[in-house]
Design an enzyme around this catalytic site. Structure first.
Site, PDB file in Angstrom:
ATOM      1  N   CYS A   2       0.798  -1.166   0.041  1.00 38.25           N
ATOM      2  CA  CYS A   2       0.001   0.066  -0.055  1.00 38.25           C
ATOM      3  C   CYS A   2       0.776   1.235   0.124  1.00 38.25           C
ATOM      4  O   CYS A   2       1.889   1.172   0.654  1.00 38.25           O
ATOM      5  CB  CYS A   2      -0.964  -0.030   1.166  1.00 38.25           C
ATOM      6  SG  CYS A   2      -2.125  -1.153   1.435  1.00 38.25           S
ATOM      7  N   ARG A  27       3.812  -0.352  -4.637  1.00 37.27           N
ATOM      8  CA  ARG A  27       3.533  -0.953  -3.499  1.00 37.27           C
ATOM      9  C   ARG A  27       2.104  -1.500  -3.446  1.00 37.27           C
ATOM     10  O   ARG A  27       1.964  -2.263  -2.630  1.00 37.27           O
ATOM     11  CB  ARG A  27       3.438   0.383  -2.451  1.00 37.27           C
ATOM     12  CG  ARG A  27       5.024   1.133  -2.376  1.00 37.27           C
ATOM     13  CD  ARG A  27       4.792   2.081  -1.517  1.00 37.27           C
ATOM     14  NE  ARG A  27       4.503   1.551  -0.080  1.00 37.27           N
ATOM     15  CZ  ARG A  27       5.457   1.313   0.810  1.00 37.27           C
ATOM     16  NH1 ARG A  27       6.647   1.416   0.490  1.00 37.27           N
ATOM     17  NH2 ARG A  27       5.351   0.807   1.927  1.00 37.27           N
ATOM     18  N   TRP A  73      -2.452  -2.660  -1.583  1.00 36.62           N
ATOM     19  CA  TRP A  73      -2.326  -4.274  -1.868  1.00 36.62           C
ATOM     20  C   TRP A  73      -3.389  -4.687  -0.757  1.00 36.62           C
ATOM     21  O   TRP A  73      -2.847  -4.625   0.495  1.00 36.62           O
ATOM     22  CB  TRP A  73      -0.746  -4.333  -1.422  1.00 36.62           C
ATOM     23  CG  TRP A  73      -0.455  -5.896  -1.939  1.00 36.62           C
ATOM     24  CD1 TRP A  73      -0.076  -6.218  -3.182  1.00 36.62           C
ATOM     25  CD2 TRP A  73      -0.310  -6.601  -1.295  1.00 36.62           C
ATOM     26  NE1 TRP A  73       0.150  -7.545  -3.182  1.00 36.62           N
ATOM     27  CE2 TRP A  73       0.108  -8.060  -1.864  1.00 36.62           C
ATOM     28  CE3 TRP A  73      -0.489  -7.041   0.303  1.00 36.62           C
ATOM     29  CZ2 TRP A  73       0.273  -9.220  -1.238  1.00 36.62           C
ATOM     30  CZ3 TRP A  73      -0.342  -8.042   0.831  1.00 36.62           C
ATOM     31  CH2 TRP A  73      -0.004  -9.245   0.298  1.00 36.62           C
ATOM     32  N   ASN A  99      -1.457   2.171   5.674  1.00 37.65           N
ATOM     33  CA  ASN A  99      -0.605   1.114   5.288  1.00 37.65           C
ATOM     34  C   ASN A  99      -0.176   0.180   6.219  1.00 37.65           C
ATOM     35  O   ASN A  99       0.335   0.978   7.319  1.00 37.65           O
ATOM     36  CB  ASN A  99       0.523   1.723   4.449  1.00 37.65           C
ATOM     37  CG  ASN A  99       1.951   0.917   4.125  1.00 37.65           C
ATOM     38  OD1 ASN A  99       3.004   1.156   4.300  1.00 37.65           O
ATOM     39  ND2 ASN A  99       1.335  -0.540   3.872  1.00 37.65           N
ATOM     40  N   GLY A 100      -0.291  -0.926   6.217  1.00 34.59           N
ATOM     41  CA  GLY A 100       0.024  -1.702   7.429  1.00 34.59           C
ATOM     42  C   GLY A 100      -1.125  -2.857   7.645  1.00 34.59           C
ATOM     43  O   GLY A 100      -2.208  -2.873   6.974  1.00 34.59           O
ATOM     44  N   GLU A 485      17.300 -17.485  -8.812  1.00 29.18           N
ATOM     45  CA  GLU A 485      16.988 -16.023  -9.288  1.00 29.18           C
ATOM     46  C   GLU A 485      16.255 -16.097 -10.649  1.00 29.18           C
ATOM     47  O   GLU A 485      15.117 -15.313 -10.753  1.00 29.18           O
ATOM     48  CB  GLU A 485      18.005 -15.090  -9.033  1.00 29.18           C
ATOM     49  CG  GLU A 485      17.592 -13.802  -9.512  1.00 29.18           C
ATOM     50  CD  GLU A 485      16.710 -12.982  -8.954  1.00 29.18           C
ATOM     51  OE1 GLU A 485      16.200 -13.545  -7.690  1.00 29.18           O
ATOM     52  OE2 GLU A 485      16.453 -11.808  -9.344  1.00 29.18           O
ATOM     53  N   LYS A 489      12.390 -14.692 -11.284  1.00 30.17           N
ATOM     54  CA  LYS A 489      12.010 -13.795 -12.321  1.00 30.17           C
ATOM     55  C   LYS A 489      11.031 -14.483 -13.296  1.00 30.17           C
ATOM     56  O   LYS A 489      10.125 -13.633 -13.449  1.00 30.17           O
ATOM     57  CB  LYS A 489      13.326 -13.379 -13.066  1.00 30.17           C
ATOM     58  CG  LYS A 489      14.296 -12.521 -12.361  1.00 30.17           C
ATOM     59  CD  LYS A 489      13.965 -11.212 -12.089  1.00 30.17           C
ATOM     60  CE  LYS A 489      13.346 -11.133 -10.627  1.00 30.17           C
ATOM     61  NZ  LYS A 489      14.074 -10.743  -9.628  1.00 30.17           N
ATOM     62  N   GLU A 492       7.416 -14.830 -11.243  1.00 27.13           N
ATOM     63  CA  GLU A 492       6.761 -13.754 -10.853  1.00 27.13           C
ATOM     64  C   GLU A 492       6.179 -12.800 -12.211  1.00 27.13           C
ATOM     65  O   GLU A 492       5.387 -12.124 -12.033  1.00 27.13           O
ATOM     66  CB  GLU A 492       7.420 -13.028 -10.202  1.00 27.13           C
ATOM     67  CG  GLU A 492       8.748 -12.112 -10.379  1.00 27.13           C
ATOM     68  CD  GLU A 492       9.320 -11.392  -9.529  1.00 27.13           C
ATOM     69  OE1 GLU A 492       9.006 -10.969  -8.502  1.00 27.13           O
ATOM     70  OE2 GLU A 492      10.745 -11.411  -9.542  1.00 27.13           O
ATOM     71  N   HIS A 508      17.975 -36.302  -8.360  1.00 27.94           N
ATOM     72  CA  HIS A 508      17.518 -36.874  -6.909  1.00 27.94           C
ATOM     73  C   HIS A 508      16.048 -36.435  -6.899  1.00 27.94           C
ATOM     74  O   HIS A 508      15.195 -36.377  -5.743  1.00 27.94           O
ATOM     75  CB  HIS A 508      17.930 -36.190  -5.818  1.00 27.94           C
ATOM     76  CG  HIS A 508      19.430 -36.584  -5.665  1.00 27.94           C
ATOM     77  ND1 HIS A 508      19.958 -37.754  -5.224  1.00 27.94           N
ATOM     78  CD2 HIS A 508      20.533 -36.010  -5.722  1.00 27.94           C
ATOM     79  CE1 HIS A 508      21.189 -37.620  -5.203  1.00 27.94           C
ATOM     80  NE2 HIS A 508      21.518 -36.516  -5.611  1.00 27.94           N
ATOM     81  N   LYS A 607       5.995  -4.344  -4.394  1.00 27.78           N
ATOM     82  CA  LYS A 607       7.445  -4.388  -4.107  1.00 27.78           C
ATOM     83  C   LYS A 607       7.806  -4.154  -2.910  1.00 27.78           C
ATOM     84  O   LYS A 607       8.863  -4.848  -2.458  1.00 27.78           O
ATOM     85  CB  LYS A 607       7.962  -3.169  -5.081  1.00 27.78           C
ATOM     86  CG  LYS A 607       9.172  -3.410  -5.101  1.00 27.78           C
ATOM     87  CD  LYS A 607       9.907  -2.703  -6.305  1.00 27.78           C
ATOM     88  CE  LYS A 607      11.322  -2.755  -6.589  1.00 27.78           C
ATOM     89  NZ  LYS A 607      11.597  -4.245  -6.946  1.00 27.78           N
TER      90      LYS A 607
END
Ligand code: F6R
Length: 612
Positions: A2, A27, A73, A99-100, A485, A489, A492, A508, A607
């Protein structure tokens, strides 16, 4: 998560707030809303992006010199118009952006319902505005006093701004465990989740501390108090950020711009820290705490997501070059598992945003246990950078694309510098190798530029994989975290399932997945364990998997067996990740783009993860 923006002063609030919300959209982008006061209070909110809000408010009254805005968000309550912020008190007198997470919202809500309050949304935030309104009405309190008392009853995290229709000459803001920056202009104030909405308006900022409440007025005065009612002397800092860094320029997406910025951002991270000709490497953050760092028995690196992958590379670097034992932890696990952390440990937190809730909590825990806390952070003035004992900024500049790229290489660069610095001082790197490493380091920005030349080839290659459902990424040693990584990428931003594995682990289990439809990206640069990785490629080919190999320039052996090869320049082995990640960033970008995905704002993500 947010983003919040508020303005009070003599200018029109709406354009300032909208511009700020667009900068904070990384955000969260589930819904957006504004509240503006001009004789009356107008609240507009809409599911979707800030641009959806902009279309929705066309033709409406957008006047007012005071206002608050929010980009969401979703945590409590699905993304829809009703759950969008701002939220209002029963009588519509107060509006709030938040926000929170208010963790005890259910108990508070129950009590408020008993007192006769009705709620319209499913959010935790609405509880807070009702509570503040109830306290204000009961004892006829000033808004700041009602906010202060309400916050003392709240468990959780918040950055809030409250606007009172009955007194629109001021805004009341507060924070705990969610970021909030106050911008001070000429008879005007700005409040925002980070400093980007302030750029172009003011360069004077105050980063509010936890449990501080700010009251800003349209007569140009402001006051900061603690939740315990103690007046604070504000620490006003100068903001060093320019507008070009916040805009896409000639690039189609922020992610692509940020990928292409890496030759410069890596050079910026090394600037003033390395001089190969003079034979020195300095790390101010280590020098500040040299005794404790050099006497440390162990380093613990704590981070989340991409930053955690950088930490894994840090483990390889520190152990190989400086011979210091390192443990790498997911911050979210470390904080809840009663870990053994001692006074002679150094805990390194890696974070682009410097606001990740789990990383922050892990650091607080380590601090309580007496460890030295070191931050490798991008966002200047962020919460993590402020609680650490020492640290190194990576100087990558604002990263706006939700998928982290330049911050990752910045973190790896900072870790590389630290490992070489400590290794040389501890005598674990011989002088000649030290000089070779310094020279190699200075060549990295140019080599990253060269690695970027594969872009066209990768774009063509991407077209072949747009309909794939699964992808495997394999690497060994320094390239194992790069496999993780690369897979992150891809998943997402393109929503293709991808897994990263140490190449030798394939047999394995994951080898069972391989058939003629399975693309396998193998990071197979030509250094130690080269023969082993060649054998792994053979194993994939024997099962008809499609091999995309990232190889060192001039490699002839792998191109004979892989289906596709992408070359990167040769370098000293510890620097390989800085180059091998580049084609993988581009590959995920082009695949996502070809699939029509929103590259900069992938679904469900934000983010800055300021909630648990
Ligand atoms: C992935 C990504 C996330 C972040 C993670 C930690 O591209 O960006 O996985 O790396 O949320 O964020 P920071 O580094 O801000 O603590």
């Amino acid at each position: 998560m947010c983003g919040i923006v508020a303005y009070i002063g003599k200018k029109d609030a709406y354009p300032i707030i909208i511009k700020g919300l667009k900068r904070l959209e990384y955000r969260g982008y589930d819904s957006a809303g504004v509240a503006l006061f001009n004789g009356d209070l107008n609240v507009y909110k809409k599911k979707g992006k800030v641009n959806d809000l902009v279309s929705f408010v066309k033709g409406k009254n957008l006047s007012g010199n005071v206002g608050i805005g929010h980009t969401r968000w979703a945590t409590h309550g699905e993304p829809n118009d009703i759950n969008a912020h701002p939220h209002t008190s029963d009588d519509g007198r107060l509006t709030i952006i938040h926000n929170g997470i208010i963790e005890n919202y259910a108990t508070l809500k129950e009590a408020l319902i008993k007192e006769g309050h009705t709620f319209t949304s499913d959010t935790d935030t609405e509880v807070l505005v009702h509570l503040i309104g109830a306290l204000q009405d009961k004892d006829n309190l000033e808004l700041e006093e009602a906010v202060r008392i309400a916050l003392s009853q709240v468990v959780g995290a918040y950055a809030i701004v409250v606007l009172d229709r009955n007194d629109p000459t001021k805004l009341v803001a507060a924070r705990k465990a969610s970021p909030l920056v106050l911008g001070i202009g000429q008879d005007e104030f700005f409040l925002a989740s980070d400093a980007t909405p302030l750029v172009g308006y003011t360069s004077q900022v105050v980063y509010l501390n936890d449990e501080e409440i700010a009251v800003v007025s349209n007569d140009g005065t402001f006051e900061i108090k603690t939740i315990d009612n103690e007046i604070q002397t504000p620490f006003i800092q100068l903001l060093n950020m320019n507008i070009e860094k916040l805009e896409k320029g000639n690039y189609e997406h922020f992610m692509l711009k940020e990928i292409y910025e890496q030759p410069n951002t890596i050079a910026d991270c090394m600037r003033g820290r390395v001089n190969a000709a003079a034979g020195w490497l300095k790390m101010g953050g280590i020098e500040e705490q040299e005794e404790r760092i050099f006497n440390a028995k162990r380093f613990i690196m704590a981070a989340c997501g991409t930053s955690w992958h950088a930490a894994l590379i840090g483990e390889y670097l520190f152990e190989e070059l400086a011979r210091i034992p390192v443990e790498v932890e997911y911050a979210s696990e470390l904080r809840y598992r009663n870990p053994i952390i001692n006074k002679d440990d150094v805990v390194i937190a890696l974070s682009q945003s410097g606001e990740t809730a789990d990383t922050m909590a892990a650091l607080e825990l380590a601090k309580d246990k007496g460890a030295l806390i070191y931050g490798i952070v991008n966002s200047v003035g962020s919460s993590i950078s402020r609680i650490t004992d020492s640290g190194s900024y990576i100087h990558a500049g604002p990263e706006i694309g939700v998928a982290s790229t330049k911050a990752f290489t910045g973190q790896v660069t900072a870790l590389t510098l630290m490992a070489i610095y400590m290794g040389y001082k501890r005598g674990t790197i011989p002088k000649s190798y030290y000089h070779q490493l310094l020279e190699g380091l200075e060549k990295i920005p140019a080599k990253v530029k060269e690695a970027l030349e594969c872009d066209k080839q990768v774009k063509e290659l991407a077209k072949k994989f747009i309909n794939t459902n699964h992808t495997l990424y394999l690497g060994r040693g320094y390239n194992f975290p790069i496999a993780l990584e690369g897979a992150l990428k891809l998943k997402e931003i393109s929503y293709i399932h991808a897994e990263g594995y140490p190449a030798a682990e394939m047999k394995h289990g994951p080898i069972a997945l391989i058939d003629e439809n399975m693309p396998v990206v193998v990071i197979a640069t030509n250094k130690s364990a080269y023969e082993k990785i060649v054998s792994n490629i053979q194993e994939v080919k024997a099962r008809k998997g499609i091999v995309i190999a990232i190889v060192t320039k001039g490699d002839e052996e792998i191109s004979k067996i892989a289906d596709y090869t992408i070359e990167i320049p040769d370098t000293e082995e510890p620097f390989t990740p800085l180059l091998s990640v580049i084609p993988l960033q581009l590959l995920s970008y082009h695949i996502a783009l070809a699939r029509g995905c929103n590259v900069d704002q992938p679904r469900n993500l934000a983010k800055s993860v300021t909630v648990e």
